[in-house]
Write an enzyme that holds these catalytic residues in place. Structure first.
Site, mmCIF file in Angstrom:
data_model
loop_
_atom_site.group_PDB
_atom_site.id
_atom_site.type_symbol
_atom_site.label_atom_id
_atom_site.label_comp_id
_atom_site.label_asym_id
_atom_site.label_seq_id
_atom_site.Cartn_x
_atom_site.Cartn_y
_atom_site.Cartn_z
ATOM 1 N N HIS A 25 58.870 62.812 73.302
ATOM 2 C CA HIS A 25 58.245 61.269 73.803
ATOM 3 C C HIS A 25 58.658 61.322 75.339
ATOM 4 O O HIS A 25 58.584 60.419 76.121
ATOM 5 C CB HIS A 25 58.698 60.062 73.364
ATOM 6 N N ARG A 35 49.120 69.046 76.803
ATOM 7 C CA ARG A 35 50.642 68.246 75.974
ATOM 8 C C ARG A 35 50.955 69.608 75.279
ATOM 9 O O ARG A 35 50.430 70.042 74.407
ATOM 10 C CB ARG A 35 50.245 67.123 75.329
ATOM 11 N N ARG A 83 58.793 58.659 59.004
ATOM 12 C CA ARG A 83 59.843 59.615 59.205
ATOM 13 C C ARG A 83 61.196 58.726 59.063
ATOM 14 O O ARG A 83 61.259 57.586 59.690
ATOM 15 C CB ARG A 83 59.884 60.349 60.729
ATOM 16 N N GLU A 142 50.430 58.340 78.204
ATOM 17 C CA GLU A 142 50.887 59.539 78.380
ATOM 18 C C GLU A 142 49.776 60.404 78.863
ATOM 19 O O GLU A 142 50.157 61.714 79.657
ATOM 20 C CB GLU A 142 51.164 59.981 77.063
ATOM 21 N N ASN A 170 45.260 67.253 74.265
ATOM 22 C CA ASN A 170 46.425 66.970 73.222
ATOM 23 C C ASN A 170 45.722 67.736 72.024
ATOM 24 O O ASN A 170 45.145 66.891 71.271
ATOM 25 C CB ASN A 170 46.686 65.524 73.356
#
Ligand code: ADP
Length: 394
Positions: A164, A75, A229, A375, A7
């Site tokens: 996601h 990823r 955010r 993940e 990642n």
């Protein structure tokens, strides 16, 4: 089957070695290696150097355990309309990921730097891109279309993509399995709302194993309130702040991404700090929490309507897995929707050995479940599937 999961961000590379053994849902923990190379651009000169360090550590580990690396799974944040599946990386795929950088300027270029650096440091090894957007490719057209001039989608790619996806895929699949085992619900008919509540946060409505709606959009900015955010705001805020505060598009965009959300409302983006302030009676933290919870509950309501009912709500990621307070605030007062939390079961963190913890009351028609996301394991599993298919084709 040992997969190296990478990642790659702009200033860090996270990596994990995952041995899938025979069973794709269980891994041999003792054979695993996990780490992060940080401060790329300062301490480590660039991604090439970072992947060089990863390669050294992986090789040292494998020579100790006698394992063999089969593939690398990356990823990749934005797959645009192009990618709905994990994809074997070729030069053409790298070019397309580059082209999609306009949709994810903070992420895709770094993802590609990682891919290029990995192919140099692990020559000859197959590499697979697992896209954060891919799981949402099944959204019906009406759910992913914004009501804007229709050519904006065709010419500029303006539509909902969602993010996601790796987490929503992993958690919704585990949830569907649980519903089949515990409630004899056929996975093809299961209706699930997944709440991925971490620093970034998004919700996903999953029908029969497929994403049918999700709260993030063209970018990871809209939807739920996040650490920094904003989530949903009136898009007219851009024009308004430009006129009254002379702020440029870039300034507003940066503020919505970095200085908003929980941090914007109360100065703290970290849920543990907010909970501590809440307990001390801090009013700013209380308002931030109420805004956060209200948005999540509105989204659950919307998704129950979209799904025509719901069998389970799954809580995952840092806040979803660990915050008893947030879960209780979300569920309280939803008895009219068949949602009823058991305060005792909700206490504390973690889950039972199956990885899933039921926190709903016996009277609840909707199962409330805490399901830790993974993940990296999902990326390894999807990478494995691509490689296996390839080998079968010879
Ligand atoms: P990321 O999106 O960066 O992967 P995580 O999924 O790790 O983030 O979630 C980070 C969030 O989880 C932070 O807001 C953190 O405060 C929160 N969190 C972690 N542990 C707890 C806890 N025990 N109680 C409340 N919040 C927690």
């Amino acid at each position: 089957m040992t997969v190296l999961v990478i990642n790659c961000g702009s200033s860090s590379v996270k990596f994990q070695l995952i041995d899938l053994g025979g069973d794709e849902t269980s891994t041999r923990q003792d054979d695993e290696l996990k780490g992060v190379i940080e401060r790329i651009g300062t301490e480590t000169p660039d991604h090439m150097a970072a992947l060089g360090l990863v390669a050294e550590r992986v090789q040292a580990h494998l020579s100790k355990t006698g394992g063999n690396l089969t593939a690398i799974g990356h990823r990749v944040v934005h797959g645009g309309a192009e990618y709905s599946e994990p994809t074997l990386i070729t030069d053409q795929v790298i070019e397309t990921i580059d082209r999609l950088s306009v949709l994810a300027p903070l992420h895709n270029p770094a993802n590609n730097d990682g891919i290029r650096a990995a192919s140099r440091n692990f020559p000859g090894l197959p590499q697979v891109a697992v896209f954060d957007t891919a799981f949402h490719a099944t959204m019906p057209k009406a759910h992913r279309t914004y009501a804007v001039p229709v050519e904006w989608e065709h010419e500029y790619g303006v539509r909902r993509y969602g993010f996601h996806g790796t987490s929503h895929a992993f958690v919704s699949r585990a949830c569907a399995k649980w519903l089949q085992a515990e409630r004899q619900i056929n996975p093809a008919n299961s209706r699930i709302v997944v709440l991925h509540l971490g620093n970034g946060a998004s919700a996903c409505a999953v029908a029969g194993g497929k994403s049918v709606d999700t709260s993030m959009g063209l970018t990871p900015l809209p939807g739920l309130v996040m650490g920094t955010r904003s989530g949903d705001v009136d898009p007219a805020v851009f024009g308004h702040l430009n006129r009254v505060a002379d702020m440029s598009v870039e300034e507003v965009e940066t503020a919505l991404n970095r200085d908003s959300g929980m941090a914007g409302l109360c100065g703290d983006g970290d849920m543990r700090a907010i909970e501590a302030r809440l307990a001390a009676g801090d009013e700013q933290a209380e308002l931030a929490m109420n805004v956060y919870i209200h948005r999540i509950r509105s989204t659950i309501g919307a998704y129950i309507a979209t799904l025509g009912g719901v069998d389970a709500v799954a809580f995952t990621a840092g806040v979803g897995e660990n915050s008893e307070t947030v879960r209780a605030k979300i569920a309280t007062g939803l008895e009219g929707l068949g949602i009823s939390l058991d305060a005792n079961r909700n206490k504390g963190r973690g889950s039972d050995p199956s990885g899933i913890r039921e926190i709903s009351a016996a009277s609840s028609t909707v199962s409330l479940l805490v399901i830790p996301t993974n993940e990296e394991l999902e990326i390894a599993t999807q990478t494995n599937q691509v490689i296996t298919r390839l080998q079968q084709r010879g």
